[in-house]
Motif scaffolding. Structure first.
Motif, PDB file in Angstrom:
ATOM      1  N   UNK A 182     -27.170  12.683  79.932  1.00  0.00           N
ATOM      2  CA  UNK A 182     -27.771  12.920  78.550  1.00  0.00           C
ATOM      3  C   UNK A 182     -28.968  12.570  78.419  1.00  0.00           C
ATOM      4  N   UNK A 183     -29.962  13.702  78.163  1.00  0.00           N
ATOM      5  CA  UNK A 183     -31.404  13.594  78.237  1.00  0.00           C
ATOM      6  C   UNK A 183     -31.882  12.319  77.390  1.00  0.00           C
ATOM      7  N   UNK A 184     -33.160  11.622  77.682  1.00  0.00           N
ATOM      8  CA  UNK A 184     -33.462  10.796  76.886  1.00  0.00           C
ATOM      9  C   UNK A 184     -33.799  11.156  75.403  1.00  0.00           C
ATOM     10  N   UNK A 185     -34.071  12.165  75.173  1.00  0.00           N
ATOM     11  CA  UNK A 185     -34.462  12.653  73.805  1.00  0.00           C
ATOM     12  C   UNK A 185     -33.145  12.619  72.951  1.00  0.00           C
ATOM     13  N   UNK A 186     -32.046  12.973  73.482  1.00  0.00           N
ATOM     14  CA  UNK A 186     -30.584  13.292  73.005  1.00  0.00           C
ATOM     15  C   UNK A 186     -30.093  11.805  72.779  1.00  0.00           C
ATOM     16  N   UNK A 192     -41.771   5.832  77.158  1.00  0.00           N
ATOM     17  CA  UNK A 192     -42.558   6.601  75.930  1.00  0.00           C
ATOM     18  C   UNK A 192     -41.401   7.301  75.042  1.00  0.00           C
ATOM     19  N   UNK A 193     -40.639   8.019  75.750  1.00  0.00           N
ATOM     20  CA  UNK A 193     -39.512   8.846  74.608  1.00  0.00           C
ATOM     21  C   UNK A 193     -39.016   8.165  73.597  1.00  0.00           C
ATOM     22  N   UNK A 243     -35.593  20.027  70.381  1.00  0.00           N
ATOM     23  CA  UNK A 243     -34.831  18.871  69.725  1.00  0.00           C
ATOM     24  C   UNK A 243     -35.720  17.785  68.807  1.00  0.00           C
ATOM     25  N   UNK A 251     -36.076  19.752  74.987  1.00  0.00           N
ATOM     26  CA  UNK A 251     -36.291  18.615  74.638  1.00  0.00           C
ATOM     27  C   UNK A 251     -37.159  18.379  73.250  1.00  0.00           C
ATOM     28  N   UNK A 309     -30.865   6.451  67.639  1.00  0.00           N
ATOM     29  CA  UNK A 309     -31.547   6.043  66.692  1.00  0.00           C
ATOM     30  C   UNK A 309     -30.851   6.351  65.335  1.00  0.00           C
ATOM     31  N   UNK A 315     -40.118  14.886  78.776  1.00  0.00           N
ATOM     32  CA  UNK A 315     -40.298  15.086  77.358  1.00  0.00           C
ATOM     33  C   UNK A 315     -41.890  14.870  77.082  1.00  0.00           C
ATOM     34  N   UNK A 346     -32.092  10.164  69.829  1.00  0.00           N
ATOM     35  CA  UNK A 346     -31.569  10.587  68.567  1.00  0.00           C
ATOM     36  C   UNK A 346     -30.289  10.128  68.235  1.00  0.00           C
ATOM     37  N   UNK A 347     -29.211   9.993  69.185  1.00  0.00           N
ATOM     38  CA  UNK A 347     -28.216   9.477  68.944  1.00  0.00           C
ATOM     39  C   UNK A 347     -28.353   8.062  68.681  1.00  0.00           C
ATOM     40  N   UNK A 369     -40.989   6.470  70.970  1.00  0.00           N
ATOM     41  CA  UNK A 369     -41.845   7.818  70.221  1.00  0.00           C
ATOM     42  C   UNK A 369     -40.851   8.294  69.218  1.00  0.00           C
ATOM     43  N   UNK A 370     -39.664   8.526  69.667  1.00  0.00           N
ATOM     44  CA  UNK A 370     -38.651   9.227  68.644  1.00  0.00           C
ATOM     45  C   UNK A 370     -37.960   8.182  67.989  1.00  0.00           C
ATOM     46  N   UNK A 371     -38.018   7.012  68.217  1.00  0.00           N
ATOM     47  CA  UNK A 371     -36.969   6.114  67.617  1.00  0.00           C
ATOM     48  C   UNK A 371     -36.665   5.931  65.953  1.00  0.00           C
ATOM     49  N   UNK A 395     -35.618  16.635  65.132  1.00  0.00           N
ATOM     50  CA  UNK A 395     -35.418  15.331  64.328  1.00  0.00           C
ATOM     51  C   UNK A 395     -36.667  15.152  63.292  1.00  0.00           C
ATOM     52  N   UNK A 415     -27.680  15.429  64.877  1.00  0.00           N
ATOM     53  CA  UNK A 415     -26.572  15.071  65.817  1.00  0.00           C
ATOM     54  C   UNK A 415     -26.023  16.356  66.303  1.00  0.00           C
ATOM     55  N   UNK A 429     -35.109  17.000  81.907  1.00  0.00           N
ATOM     56  CA  UNK A 429     -35.280  15.673  80.832  1.00  0.00           C
ATOM     57  C   UNK A 429     -36.598  15.415  80.368  1.00  0.00           C
TER      58      UNK A 429
END
Lengths: 298, 373
Positions: free
Chosen positions: B154-158, B268-269, A251, A248, B164, A234, B161-162, B272-274, A255, A266, A232
């Motif tokens: 579910x990884x923080x990146x995923x 951070x994650x 992915x 990660x 966001x 990143x 994304x969901x 960062x990706x929001x 995005x 998604x 996980x």
């Protein structure tokens, strides 16, 4: 309070049987009612819904977003969305990188932690207490904040862009050592080690034939969690190897490339979640007991 | 002495190798002595050095990739260090002074703490609640426990994304729902407080179940007879929860809080990706730029390693400080609160003992099996 129920000598026998029935009726071990299961189902749905929703969105064609609400059931476009994901990022290379990085880190952390944990738990040496306190103190130190010099080091060595650079900072963890120490200190009787030593086993043989077999359950738990953490991660992989990304990072690149098209993003999120969902199905029980064991020990 | 006790020489003697001294066996024979001494010395060295050899890989690697970078961050922070031109002049604590006056730094600290509070407090309450529900005689325990853990895989990146996508201001699930209910859409990605709630909700979604399991483990370690005798004394399940369960799991709660602090202040994650369409890291006007994100921006977008390192050290000090404050506060709460619940617990235990003694036969053996379910 206790006065109320304190039995008088005459009523001893009745008290005992009364206690039995009351225990049942006061319900320490009573089966909980529907409310409990209802709440649990609600939590479960709350936990699962975002995943389901990401699958529904990831399988919708772009046009399906015109409605006020996303559809509740998955559409037919999942495979074409996934194809779009594959053409945008190198999914399989990223998956391979993630497996390699997490695998190496897991082997290294588990191996070195078992070795050091065994030493702290079962061997006698000068300075042991002090060194152990040091290990415990570093548990709370946010070593992640050292990324700037770490990045400089990797640049200096010319390692940036390689998956080796991703692995380096987490090859050992203080948590691993502490976890193994806590486990081994109770689980191996000192007599067993002494017996092996009397039989003429060298220290390393004793470790291998007494320590490692005893440590196996804890090694599995530590390995599982180390793998999860590495998988996980990143920030560091993003910094040190964006051109050769882990899953990660890939992915997140998907995005930034496709942020206007939620369905593709998604679909990618679903694809990236599948490996850990598989792990969850296979080893969910161990994850649960690992978290619960770690809590009591830690 | 050493030559006979030292294990490596042991089997050699037992194997019946010709040993002139074996009946008296105190190692004075002129022929065998050098060999045995050499063996015993090796054995002694083995015993002495092995413990250090086993911990050495950890300490060496940890020093190189854990501690050295952290210490060297300080060296970088007192120089005018640049990503491209390398080490510049020595500037003392100037970088710190500049950062402490920089409103963006304070903004990032505010955002970090705001998001942290919005995630830590509801999460702890929810996790305790879920743990209390799981701490019953449920059917299919493992299933429910796995169920609450599901988001953790579910990884923080995923997750980001969901969420966001769900929090998208125009087409997102949540604003659509709000509008269906005739409410105003919320600027999840452009307003300070809503964006903090959105980011905290990601953290909460992923970690609540995990923390619930930790607290559940602590609850199950509470002796069953404590509950039983309290219930005999007429305490209902709510009373037992507040008087027995909560005080007993305090140490674990401290553990959860401190872990959450160290992790939460380095978030951070998620920020960062929001919002991938924002050109500034952490929102168009830095609405949710956390301190690590600010550090990242300083170091790797603007190349100012010196100032970024100063920020890293300031955050480091803050994290350690908050961790210590948490620790002492929760410890003093624990000791202050311990008087009444502790008394209840003790009284309950005493009552239980009394019952056992009076009733003649001891339910203890039976009860102790029920301590853990």
């Amino acid at each position: 309070m206790s006065l109320k129920t304190a039995p008088t000598p005459q009523t001893q026998t009745t008290q005992v049987s009364a206690k039995r029935t009351r225990k049942r009726s006061l319900g320490i071990d009573k089966r909980p009612g529907f409310l409990t299961y209802g709440l649990l189902i609600a939590f479960f749905l709350g936990g699962a819904y975002p995943l389901w929703w990401s699958f529904v969105t990831g399988s919708a064609s772009t046009g399906a977003f015109a409605g006020p609400l996303p559809p509740i059931f998955p559409g037919e476009a999942f495979l074409s969305n996934v194809a779009e994901v594959f053409s945008t990022i190198d999914f399989w290379a990223a998956l391979g990188n993630s497996i390699a990085v997490s695998g190496v880190i897991t082997i290294s952390v588990v191996g070195f932690s078992t070795l050091a944990g065994y030493s702290f738990a079962k061997l006698r040496f000068r300075g042991k207490q002090g060194l152990l306190v040091f290990v415990i103190a570093t548990l709370a130190v946010p070593t992640q904040l050292g990324i700037i010099p770490l990045f400089m080091m990797m640049k200096e060595f010319g390692w940036t862009g390689s998956i080796g650079a991703i692995m380096v900072p987490t090859l050992v963890t203080a948590f691993g050592v502490f976890f193994m120490r806590q486990y081994l200190v109770d689980v191996i009787p000192d007599e067993l080690i002494e017996a092996a030593r009397v039989d003429g086993a060298s220290m390393i043989k004793t470790f291998w034939h007494v320590g490692v077999p005893a440590a196996r359950p804890a090694m599995a738990i530590l390995g599982l969690f180390t793998f999860m953490t590495a998988w996980t991660d990143y920030m560091w992989p993003l910094l040190v190897s964006p051109q050769n990304p882990t899953l990660q990072v890939a992915l997140s690149q998907l995005q930034s490339a496709k942020y206007v098209d939620h369905t593709i993003v998604m679909a990618g999120a679903v694809m990236a979640t599948i490996p850990l969902l598989l792990l969850f199905v296979l080893a969910g029980k161990q994850l649960v007991s690992g978290i619960m064991a770690g809590a009591v020990k830690g | 002495m050493t030559s006979t006790i030292s294990p490596p020489s042991g089997p050699a003697q037992q194997n019946g190798r010709r040993d002139p001294e074996s009946p008296g066996g105190r190692g004075t024979g002129p022929v065998t002595r050098p060999r045995r001494e050499w063996r015993s010395k090796l054995g002694a060295l083995d015993v002495k050095a092995s413990p250090y050899l086993y911990i050495a890989p950890f300490f060496i690697l940890f020093a190189l990739v854990g501690l050295f970078p952290l210490v060297y961050t300080f060296v970088v922070s007192i120089n005018d260090w640049d990503l491209l031109s390398g080490a510049g002049e020595w500037v003392g604590l100037q970088n710190y002074a500049i950062e402490l006056k920089d409103p963006y730094f304070w903004n990032s600290l505010f955002n970090t703490f705001s998001i942290f509070m919005l995630s830590a407090i509801p999460q702890l309450i929810a996790a305790t609640f879920i743990a209390a529900i799981l701490d019953q005689n449920l059917r299919g325990k493992t299933f429910w426990r796995m169920g609450v853990l599901l988001p953790y895989v579910v990884t923080p990146v995923a997750v980001t994304l969901i969420f966001s996508s769900a929090f998208d201001e125009k087409y997102g699930l949540i604003n659509n729902l709000l509008q269906m209910l005739n409410l105003d859409a919320i600027g999840w990605k452009s307003e300070v407080f809503p964006s903090h709630i959105a980011i905290a909700s990601m953290v909460n979604w992923r970690w609540t179940g995990y923390n619930a399991l930790i607290l559940l483990a602590a609850m199950q370690a509470v002796p069953r007879d404590l509950h039983e005798s309290a219930s005999l004394d007429g305490a209902g399940s709510f009373r037992r929860f507040f008087s027995i369960t909560l005080p007993s799991i305090r140490p674990t709660m401290i553990f959860v809080i401190i872990t959450a602090t160290v992790g939460g202040l380095q978030i951070f994650t998620e920020p960062k990706l929001f919002n991938p369409s924002s050109s500034t890291l952490g929102g168009p006007n830095r609405e949710y730029q956390t301190t690590v994100l600010y550090l990242w921006d300083l170091a790797f977008n603007r190349g100012d390693f010196g100032k970024a390192s100063a920020v890293a050290w300031l955050l480091f000090i803050i994290i350690i400080g908050v961790g210590l404050i948490n620790f002492f506060i929760s410890r003093s709460i624990a000791s202050a609160g311990a008087t009444s619940p502790g008394k209840t617990a003790r009284a309950a235990r005493r009552a239980a003992n009394k019952n056992i003694q009076r009733s003649g036969h001891s339910p203890a053996a039976h009860d102790s099996k029920e301590h853990r379910r």
